[in-house]
Design a protein around this motif. Structure first.
Motif, PDB file in Angstrom:
ATOM      1  N   PRO B  36       0.849  -1.174   0.000  1.00  0.00           N
ATOM      2  CA  PRO B  36       0.000   0.000   0.000  1.00  0.00           C
ATOM      3  C   PRO B  36       0.890   1.231   0.000  1.00  0.00           C
ATOM      4  N   TYR B  38       1.483   4.182   2.043  1.00  0.00           N
ATOM      5  CA  TYR B  38       1.067   4.629   3.363  1.00  0.00           C
ATOM      6  C   TYR B  38       1.218   6.121   3.504  1.00  0.00           C
ATOM      7  N   GLY B  39       0.159   6.740   3.849  1.00  0.00           N
ATOM      8  CA  GLY B  39       0.230   8.148   4.167  1.00  0.00           C
ATOM      9  C   GLY B  39      -0.444   8.321   5.507  1.00  0.00           C
ATOM     10  N   ALA B  40      -0.998   9.480   5.710  1.00  0.00           N
ATOM     11  CA  ALA B  40      -1.695   9.701   6.968  1.00  0.00           C
ATOM     12  C   ALA B  40      -3.194   9.497   6.759  1.00  0.00           C
TER      13      ALA B  40
ATOM     14  N   ILE C 115       6.987   9.561   8.766  1.00  0.00           N
ATOM     15  CA  ILE C 115       7.038   8.150   9.162  1.00  0.00           C
ATOM     16  C   ILE C 115       7.715   7.290   8.111  1.00  0.00           C
ATOM     17  N   TRP C 116       8.257   7.936   7.044  1.00  0.00           N
ATOM     18  CA  TRP C 116       8.745   7.158   5.906  1.00  0.00           C
ATOM     19  C   TRP C 116      10.248   6.867   5.992  1.00  0.00           C
ATOM     20  N   PHE C 168       8.126   1.046   5.768  1.00  0.00           N
ATOM     21  CA  PHE C 168       7.065   0.853   4.779  1.00  0.00           C
ATOM     22  C   PHE C 168       7.570   0.130   3.539  1.00  0.00           C
ATOM     23  N   HIS C 172       6.414  -3.007   5.264  1.00  0.00           N
ATOM     24  CA  HIS C 172       5.018  -3.248   4.913  1.00  0.00           C
ATOM     25  C   HIS C 172       4.826  -3.879   3.538  1.00  0.00           C
ATOM     26  N   MET C 174       4.591  -6.725   0.916  1.00  0.00           N
ATOM     27  CA  MET C 174       4.287  -8.152   1.021  1.00  0.00           C
ATOM     28  C   MET C 174       4.982  -8.898  -0.092  1.00  0.00           C
TER      29      MET C 174
END
Lengths: 284, 175, 370
Positions: B36, B38-40, C115-116, C168, C172, C174
């Motif tokens: 995915p 990912y963001g907020a 957060i990246w 990520f 994250h 897969m």
């Protein structure tokens, strides 16, 4: 504890440690964060302690002990894990990890030896320094009151909590025994008069401790599974405390304390005596 | 390498759909990765997920810019986000819709995943579950085998209705 | 068994296989999946570890230290701010010679909140005495975590190991994951200096200027010895499970005129760029550095080197670029790219290689033309 520590003359925290270890026995590990006891134990390759001592960073003692206790219990070992931390390591920089370890029900004994200052760095103010006391960072006397760490820990509802004083070794010894017999987190808060920081002659270290208790400035009690019992040295003192001035006068740190600060200290003693008396009777 | 971009809203199962598609492709004996972006994002916000399927291990981690296939789990996103962005000429778009749609220049496939979920009573926290049934439609389009689609669903979910919904989507997708 | 797993799941699976006695951790995005999965294993009895849900990362590492000191196998995971928060204790773990294994999911540092993926979090830990390894795929994160326990706990090492995976992008993502039954691949931990009340020792007492440096040298000696242990462990892993790992992961480097060097997922993305360049007749290769500490000997002689740093040392430069320059006595083309999850594609990487200017530093998205 062996002879020949590197403590100051008249150090009552090293005396207290001796009583603690007598009570704990040989199957014990001490966890010591940055504090006077980091130095008192001796300098590598020598040590004044004949049990394992784990030195750890300032804020980390309770968490370190938490990991240690879990690892011992995981393999069925009953080894006592005792944190021996100063007031800075407990109620200031160490409060977070201490709170966490109590909240998680860690099977350990946490001892705060309270000399009411940052002693190891040369007598600066701590959260435990009483109102009006001079330290190197409160040269005119502390303007804030002593943090009530016992109330904070009581809020975690530990199975055992006690106060003690280096001037009452048998009381301390019994409390250590009791604390270690209980599963889960136990806390003992020991008042340890510090001749160097409080500015009194080293030979008066026991006398000052006794005056603290007799004046009601320090009250000895234990709270076992929530039930309060005032310890015998304080029972008499609480009924008829000696004047607070008798405790303050021999200490250089209280020289020139303002009448207002003195008044507040006295009020707090009266309030605390009343609160504990009522709690013991089950009134509150 | 076959690249898929899935558009959904947070909570609609776009991430799970990507995961299931990757599992199915791997059960087909291929290599795949799913991620995915990912963001907020929070529930209801537009999200995109990516799936790459290849005959050799996937080494690309950057986002898919020129997908071969775009899946739109929520038709209300059309016009809100540019779902056709970068879609290769002649590429495929699969959209969850009760009526057939046309996107000029692209092979458009429509399937009423929401209707199927309601029929099968596949509803979680008040929302119809779309991420399992969409695998049936993807199998019909030929991205994965129907057998592997079922395998992927049963590896992740125990409720048989998910497989029935995928079978329904397989039958009902309009290509 | 072939499963489809995220990088986070892969680490948790490896930890399940390694069976630590104590796991202490605090959640942080994008690492949380690791500790959630482990907590689930523990709660279902799949993993018979003690899981200590500490109140901070500082305490997570302190608890691992306390547990490890008794001779127990320990694990924790963190990321970014969490790693920085435990920095005092990461130093302590290494100095106390405790083989703690930690997964760090690389993430940028605030402010602003991001957060990246970025490597600056782990890079700021490079002088602590931890071994550091960076992984590029889900499978590699799994395999490397298993190996990390063998390496950390080896008597010639007894230093903590940090396994890094890109936030990520890898944590994250897969991908297929082949799990193994690791059998006796990870030998039982025998910590020679484990706490024993029968044999009392003072751990970490006041140590004067006449003694302290000896302990520091001892860390470095073990760090140097770890090179052999890593080599042996990776060889043994290949022998048992068939997957080969080195200090670097080299792709089409043999006859390359230009080599792009990077850490983590960028190194996998770079392989695609290399294939594209090769098809244009450009002889390029990719060298993905796995072990940053101990820093490996890199075979870069006679090539033009482009280093991509997903990190930065302000007032100095890209850390990987400068470490390579210093260790190999060469000049490189330094590209700063991917900070805070900045998108870097294989086309971008191909561009870095094509437009390389040895001796210069450029910031992707900032420096004109890069």
């Amino acid at each position: 504890m062996l002879k020949g520590t590197s403590a100051c003359a008249g150090c009552s925290s090293s005396l207290s440690l001796r009583y603690v270890l007598k009570g704990a026995g040989p199957d014990t590990v001490l966890v010591i964060p940055a504090s006077c006891s980091s130095v008192i134990q001796g300098i590598y390759p020598n040590t004044a302690l004949n049990i394992p001592v784990y030195n750890i960073a300032f804020a980390a003692a309770a968490a370190c002990a938490s990991g240690m206790s879990n690892a011992f219990r995981a393999v069925g070992k009953k080894t006592n894990v005792i944190v021996y931390a100063g007031d800075g390591g407990t109620l200031d920089i160490g409060i977070q990890s201490m709170s966490g370890a109590f909240e998680r029900g860690t099977d350990f004994l946490y001892i705060c030896y309270d000399n009411e200052e940052y002693g190891n760095t040369g007598m600066q103010r701590s959260g435990s320094t009483p109102l009006g006391a001079r330290t190197t960072t409160t040269p005119a006397g502390k303007t804030d009151e002593k943090k009530d760490i016992d109330a904070i820990i009581t809020a975690h509802d530990p199975p055992y909590l006690a106060t003690a004083c280096s001037a009452y070794p048998q009381d301390l010894f019994k409390k250590v025994k009791k604390a270690l017999a209980i599963r889960g987190p136990a806390f003992i808060h020991i008042l340890v008069p510090c001749p160097s920081g409080w500015r009194f002659p080293p030979e008066k270290t026991i006398e000052i401790g006794r005056l603290a208790v007799k004046s009601g400035m320090w009250i000895l009690y234990e709270r076992e599974y929530g039930r309060l019992a005032i310890s015998s040295p304080s029972k008499a003192a609480m009924k008829n405390p000696i004047p607070l001035e008798n405790y303050l006068a021999p200490q250089g740190r209280f020289a020139g304390i303002s009448p207002k600060a003195l008044d507040i200290l006295k009020q707090r003693i009266t309030q605390k005596i009343q609160r504990l008396t009522e709690e013991e009777k089950g009134i509150c | 390498m076959f690249e898929v971009r899935i558009h959904s809203r947070g909570g609609e199962g776009g991430v799970t759909a990507a995961r299931l598609l990757a599992i199915a492709a791997i059960r087909d004996g291929k290599y795949a990765s799913a991620c995915p972006f990912y963001g907020a994002e929070r529930r209801g916000a537009p999200v995109v997920s990516f799936v790459r399927i290849d005959d050799r291990p996937v080494r690309v981690y950057s986002q898919i810019r020129t997908p071969d296939l775009v899946v739109v789990l929520d038709a209300s996103l059309v016009g809100v986000v540019d779902v056709l962005s970068g879609l290769k000429a002649g590429g495929t778009i699969l959209i969850n819709s009760a009526h057939t749609r046309e996107f000029a220049g692209y092979r458009t496939c429509s399937v009423d995943l929401t209707g199927i979920a309601l029929r099968e009573n596949l509803i979680m926290a008040g929302s119809p579950i779309l991420d399992t049934s969409v695998l049936g439609a993807l199998a019909r389009i030929g991205i994965i085998s129907q057998n592997s689609a079922k395998k992927a669903i049963t590896e992740v979910f125990t409720d048989e209705r998910n497989v029935r919904a995928a079978d329904a989507a397989y039958r009902e997708v309009v290509i | 068994m072939l499963m489809v797993a995220t990088g986070n799941r892969a680490v948790a699976e490896a930890v399940r296989e390694a069976k630590p006695v104590v796991i202490a951790a605090y959640p942080i995005t994008p690492q949380t999946g690791i500790v959630e999965q482990i907590a689930e294993y523990v709660s279902h009895g799949v993993l018979l570890s003690r899981y200590i849900p500490v109140e901070s990362e500082h305490s997570a590492m302190a608890a691992c230290i306390g547990a490890s000191a008794t001779g127990a196998r320990t694990f924790t995971a963190t990321s970014s701010q969490g790693l920085l928060y435990m920095h005092e204790m990461t130093n302590w773990a290494a100095g106390a010679r405790l083989p703690v294994v930690m997964a760090n999911v690389n993430r940028a540092l605030g402010p602003g909140w991001n957060i990246w993926a970025e490597h600056t979090d782990a890079i700021q830990e490079r002088d602590t005495g931890w071994l550091q390894v960076y992984t590029g795929t889900v499978q590699e994160a799994y395999d490397t975590t298993l190996m990390a326990f063998c390496i950390a706990e080896h008597n010639d090492v007894l230093l903590p190991v940090m396994v890094n995976l890109d936030g990520f992008l890898l944590s994250h993502d897969m991908q297929p994951l082949e799990t193994v039954d690791c059998g006796d691949f990870i030998p039982p931990l025998h910590l020679p200096h484990a706490i024993d009340p029968q044999n009392p020792i003072a751990y970490g007492p006041l140590t004067g200027p006449d003694q302290y440096y000896k302990f520091r040298w001892d860390i470095e000696r073990s760090m140097r010895d770890s090179v052999n242990v890593i080599g042996q462990t990776q060889a043994e892993f290949a022998r048992r499970f068939g997957r080969k790992y080195g200090f670097t992961d080299d792709y089409r480097c043999d006859d390359a005129d230009a080599v792009v060097v990077s850490l983590g997922t960028l190194g996998k993305e770079a392989e695609v760029a290399i294939d594209a360049l090769r098809s244009e007749g450009i002889k390029a290769g990719s060298m993905r550095v796995r072990w940053l500490r101990p820093f490996p000997k890199l075979d870069l002689a006679g090539r033009e080197v482009v280093v991509i740093d997903r990190d930065y040392s302000f007032g100095f430069g890209g850390v990987l670029a400068h470490e390579i320059k210093a260790k190999n006595h060469i000049d490189v083309c330094s590209v700063i790219a991917g900070l805070g999850g900045q998108e870097v594609t294989y086309d971008d990487i191909a561009g870095f290689i094509k437009n390389r200017r040895i001796g210069e530093e450029s910031w992707f998205g900032v420096t004109p033309g890069v």
